[in-house]
Design a protein around this motif. Structure first.
Motif, PDB file in Angstrom:
ATOM      1  N   ALA A 545       0.834  -1.209   0.000  1.00 28.50           N
ATOM      2  CA  ALA A 545       0.000   0.000   0.000  1.00 28.50           C
ATOM      3  C   ALA A 545       0.867   1.257   0.000  1.00 28.50           C
ATOM      4  O   ALA A 545       0.604   2.216  -0.737  1.00 28.50           O
ATOM      5  N   TYR A 546       1.909   1.257   0.832  1.00 28.57           N
ATOM      6  CA  TYR A 546       2.828   2.401   0.852  1.00 28.57           C
ATOM      7  C   TYR A 546       3.557   2.544  -0.488  1.00 28.57           C
ATOM      8  O   TYR A 546       3.782   3.660  -0.979  1.00 28.57           O
ATOM      9  N   ALA A 547       3.929   1.410  -1.079  1.00 30.20           N
ATOM     10  CA  ALA A 547       4.666   1.441  -2.346  1.00 30.20           C
ATOM     11  C   ALA A 547       3.810   2.021  -3.462  1.00 30.20           C
ATOM     12  O   ALA A 547       4.254   2.902  -4.210  1.00 30.20           O
ATOM     13  N   THR A 548       2.566   1.530  -3.600  1.00 25.52           N
ATOM     14  CA  THR A 548       1.699   1.989  -4.691  1.00 25.52           C
ATOM     15  C   THR A 548       1.232   3.430  -4.478  1.00 25.52           C
ATOM     16  O   THR A 548       0.851   4.106  -5.429  1.00 25.52           O
ATOM     17  N   SER A 549       1.262   3.873  -3.217  1.00 27.91           N
ATOM     18  CA  SER A 549       0.851   5.256  -2.931  1.00 27.91           C
ATOM     19  C   SER A 549       2.016   6.230  -3.014  1.00 27.91           C
ATOM     20  O   SER A 549       1.848   7.422  -2.729  1.00 27.91           O
ATOM     21  N   TRP A 570      10.757  -7.395  -0.285  1.00 23.47           N
ATOM     22  CA  TRP A 570      11.854  -6.698  -0.972  1.00 23.47           C
ATOM     23  C   TRP A 570      11.373  -6.104  -2.301  1.00 23.47           C
ATOM     24  O   TRP A 570      11.731  -4.970  -2.656  1.00 23.47           O
ATOM     25  N   THR A 571      10.540  -6.837  -3.009  1.00 18.96           N
ATOM     26  CA  THR A 571      10.025  -6.343  -4.290  1.00 18.96           C
ATOM     27  C   THR A 571       9.191  -5.084  -4.087  1.00 18.96           C
ATOM     28  O   THR A 571       9.304  -4.105  -4.844  1.00 18.96           O
ATOM     29  N   ALA A 598      17.248 -15.024  -3.797  1.00 24.87           N
ATOM     30  CA  ALA A 598      17.436 -14.951  -5.247  1.00 24.87           C
ATOM     31  C   ALA A 598      16.348 -14.047  -5.826  1.00 24.87           C
ATOM     32  O   ALA A 598      15.160 -14.348  -5.678  1.00 24.87           O
ATOM     33  N   PRO A 599      16.712 -12.937  -6.473  1.00 18.24           N
ATOM     34  CA  PRO A 599      15.684 -12.038  -7.009  1.00 18.24           C
ATOM     35  C   PRO A 599      14.895 -12.706  -8.132  1.00 18.24           C
ATOM     36  O   PRO A 599      15.440 -13.502  -8.900  1.00 18.24           O
ATOM     37  N   GLY A 600      13.613 -12.379  -8.218  1.00 17.32           N
ATOM     38  CA  GLY A 600      12.784 -12.887  -9.298  1.00 17.32           C
ATOM     39  C   GLY A 600      12.775 -11.932 -10.473  1.00 17.32           C
ATOM     40  O   GLY A 600      13.457 -10.895 -10.482  1.00 17.32           O
ATOM     41  N   VAL A 605      13.207  -6.309 -13.237  1.00 16.33           N
ATOM     42  CA  VAL A 605      12.541  -5.234 -13.987  1.00 16.33           C
ATOM     43  C   VAL A 605      12.704  -3.917 -13.251  1.00 16.33           C
ATOM     44  O   VAL A 605      13.057  -2.878 -13.840  1.00 16.33           O
ATOM     45  N   LEU A 606      12.456  -3.934 -11.938  1.00 14.80           N
ATOM     46  CA  LEU A 606      12.554  -2.710 -11.133  1.00 14.80           C
ATOM     47  C   LEU A 606      13.993  -2.195 -11.081  1.00 14.80           C
ATOM     48  O   LEU A 606      14.233  -0.992 -11.199  1.00 14.80           O
ATOM     49  N   ALA A 607      14.946  -3.108 -10.888  1.00 18.96           N
ATOM     50  CA  ALA A 607      16.356  -2.694 -10.821  1.00 18.96           C
ATOM     51  C   ALA A 607      16.824  -2.115 -12.155  1.00 18.96           C
ATOM     52  O   ALA A 607      17.519  -1.087 -12.199  1.00 18.96           O
TER      53      ALA A 607
END
Length: 715
Positions: A545-549, A570-571, A598-600, A605-607
């Motif tokens: 919620a904090y991330a999308t806001s 983490w994502t 291990a990152p997915g 994509v974000l990095a």
């Protein structure tokens, strides 16, 4: 062998339940005594059977020159205990004398590791039955969930004991029939501790914690089993803090108590706390190891830790192998799942069912069918696994119906799978027709119908159906709450939440998410603070919620307080930082994550997006190469698009153009726009080939657009 020494060794053998200790005991006995009589050798067979080493049990058995009836029964018991049903049948056939004890051992083996039909066939073949035979048969039918068959068997038992009555109480509760469970309880002439514990277990397993607590408070006397039932009840219903309170108030504890506490944290996803409990345990058994292993296998991002645990275990049983096979399937790696399946020393029906489900759920329907067809003795669970896998894909709807019609028998789980399938793909009329034709409905089928209406925006129908449900459980309450949460009706959401008798963490999460979606972050945080038993899901819900806001500071603060920083968490943190242009912090967080998980694909994509928009093209190249070299991930279209954008923004127009022309995906409009914008920015004069239009509304591109529009801020 001297009497005192003999008694000491026999005591050690009798109390041993650990394979490494068993090997030391066996070596010690052989070191002191060259000749062992049949009594001691029998004890060694039983010891290895308990410790999970069927091979060593068989080796000792073969060394017995004059085998007695007990030798054969101990080997048969070892086969049954370790899931080797085929070997158990072979041993039984080779037995020179088959008494009732031997028949009951074979019956028990079939009930645990075979099919319902096998168990019934064995029972019908027995020359005579005793109370143990009837109890085994009654239990296996009760576990299958067919209440009518359970009642028929119970009524045909000539002399009923206290264990049979307790099985009936649990069977009625499992079917949601609390009234008949109460009748059974009051019909029993003598209420001893076994019956009180059975009633307590029935309420606990049905999720009726308030009633379970009332029963507990009425107990004329308690024992350690009673305490452990309450522990397991709170653990099963996702209340680790309550488990901890009860655990700490217990005057005495045993391994079962410790395992309940471990399981409470494990099944709630509190991996860090589960590991602490595991390390604190005064002793551990295979159940302890399997609990921690399965907890890691339940989380796709923890599969590496799960594999390390699995490889560390000194002994593994069918449960261990089943967990790791299911874990890799859940992590999206059916190939490794199949490799481990092929290595498993014993293939019982449960692990075969897991593998069929894994293949079917990953879309490998033909491979699942091939494995399914090769299994000679199929039980209802295996049929349901294949059916459920086919029901996940719209192109397999006809095949799912074909499987359903071919099933020798169905239960409510089978019907519910097909019901959910029609619902998921918008076949609402077929859902209603199938629901109305069902010979009986239980809470699962009611919940599926409720979910069908909710998913197809028939909120009025969902509410009407909910009001008709004769006895609602938490699943029903959470389904209707989720339906209103999805509609954005916050007033009705809060009203329903207040009516739930004992809200679970899922209930709290649904209400929190409803407020967060509407942008009411303060109310969402208030709900989070009030939630009595927070699990990883509700932590991740507030973090998302904090991330999308676009509130990275709040996201970072919450993330730092999380008891278990899962890959999902983490994502969400990376998304929050990237969306507001905190490029360096995003890079630091991504680097920190890679030391733990291990990152997915989503993380990369974000990095890539963050480094590209921050002008850090070197980092973009490193991330792109690391996907393949370090984490064996195949770059998807989104990753190529991010890399093209990063190169173009940094002025490497020739490299960007070359990647556009050679990537294994067709460029789309977004790629064209990014490249052209970079050409204008860098005054480039590059010919751009015609780029094909693609999906303009991908969520990843929306994320990239969000990052693009933000101003890069200092960390």
């Amino acid at each position: 062998m001297k009497h005192n020494t003999r008694e000491k060794w026999l005591e050690l053998i009798e109390n041993c339940d650990n394979f490494s200790t068993a090997r030391r005991i066996h070596s010690g006995v052989l070191g002191q005594h060259s000749h062992l009589d049949v009594f001691v050798l029998n004890k060694l067979v039983g010891m290895y059977g308990r410790c999970g080493s069927l091979a060593h049990a068989r080796e000792v058995f073969d060394a017995i020159a004059a085998k007695d009836a007990f030798s054969w029964q101990l080997l048969l018991s070892a086969c049954a205990r370790n899931g080797a049903l085929g070997q158990a049948r072979e041993v039984f056939l080779q037995m020179p004398d088959k008494d009732l004890v031997s028949w009951n051992l074979l019956l028990g083996a079939n009930s645990k590791h075979g099919s319902l039909e096998d168990t019934r066939k064995t029972f019908d073949s027995m020359p005579q039955w005793d109370c143990f035979s009837w109890t085994i048969l009654l239990n296996v039918y009760a576990q299958a969930g067919d209440l009518e068959d359970v009642k028929k068997i119970f009524d045909s038992i000539p002399v009923k004991n206290i264990f049979m009555w307790s099985t009936m109480i649990k069977a009625f509760h499992k079917d949601g029939d609390a009234a008949n469970a109460q009748k059974c309880f009051h019909h029993i002439p003598l209420h001893n501790l076994i019956i009180w514990n059975a009633m307590l277990t029935a309420h606990a397993q049905s999720g009726h914690l308030v009633e379970a607590r009332k029963i507990y408070e009425q107990f004329p006397e308690w024992n350690l089993e009673s305490w452990n039932i309450i522990l397991a009840a709170y653990a099963r219903n996702g209340k680790p803090m309550e488990v901890r309170k009860v655990f700490e108030s217990m005057e005495q504890r045993n391994l079962v108590s410790w395992n309940s506490l471990l399981w409470a944290y494990a099944q709630g996803g509190h991996l860090r706390e589960a590991r602490r409990v595991f390390q604190s345990m005064p002793e551990r058994d295979l159940i302890s190891w399997n609990t921690l292993l399965d907890a890691h296998c339940q989380h796709a991002g923890s599969i590496d830790e799960a594999r390390l645990l699995f490889d560390t275990m000194s002994h593994r049983d069918a449960v261990s192998w089943n967990s790791i096979v299911a874990g890799y399937a859940r992590a999206g790696n059916p190939e490794e799942s199949k490799r481990l399946f092929d290595r498993a020393p014993q293939l019982d029906l449960k692990i075969c069912t897991t593998m069929v489900a894994a293949l079917a759920e990953s879309g490998q329907i033909q491979e699942a069918r091939a494995l399914f067809d090769g299994i000679l003795e199929k039980d209802l669970a295996l049929w349901n696994a294949l059916l459920a896998g086919c029901c996940l894909r719209s192109q397999s709807l006809d095949e799912a119906l074909e499987i359903f019609n071919a099933m020798p028998r169905v239960n409510l789980s089978s019907c519910s799978s097909l019901l959910s399938c029609y619902s998921r793909f918008g076949e609402l009329e077929r859902v209603k027709q199938f629901f109305d034709r069902m010979p009986q409905q239980n809470l699962v089928s009611w919940s599926c119908m409720l979910l069908a209406y909710a998913q197809n925006d028939r909120l009025d129908h969902a509410r009407s159906l909910f009001d008709r449900i004769p006895e609602r459980d938490l699943v029903c309450w959470n389904s209707i709450l989720g339906a209103y949460a999805g509609s954005g009706d916050l007033h009705e959401c809060r009203k329903i939440f207040q009516e739930i008798p004992d809200p679970s963490v899922t209930s709290w999460t649904s209400l929190l998410t409803a407020f967060a979606i509407q942008g009411h972050l303060a109310e969402a945080k208030e709900l989070f603070d009030r939630c009595p038993n927070r699990d990883t899901i509700i932590w991740n819900a507030l973090l998302a919620a904090y991330a999308t806001s676009g509130r990275p500071a709040l996201a970072m603060d919450l993330f730092a307080k999380m008891p278990d920083q899962t890959p999902i968490a983490w994502t969400s943190l990376l998304a929050a930082l990237a969306a507001r242009g905190h490029i360096l912090r995003c890079e630091e967080s991504f680097a920190a994550m890679k030391t733990l998980h291990a990152p997915g694909e989503a993380c990369f994509v974000l990095a890539l997006a963050a480094s590209g928009h921050g002008g850090r093209v070197f980092d973009s190249r490193r991330h792109f190469q690391s996907m393949v070299a370090d984490f064996d991930l195949e770059p998807r279209k989104q990753h190529y698009s991010c890399m093209v954008d990063a190169l173009a923004r940094a002025g490497y127009l020739d490299d960007a153009m070359e990647l556009l022309e050679n990537m294994p995906y067709r460029p789309d409009t977004v790629d064209s726009m990014c490249f052209l914008a970079a050409c204008r920015s860098h005054h480039g004069d590059r010919p751009l080939r015609l780029l094909h239009e693609g999906d303009k509304e991908s969520s990843t591109y929306a994320l990239l657009a969000s990052i693009s529009s933000s101003r890069v801020t200092a960390p």
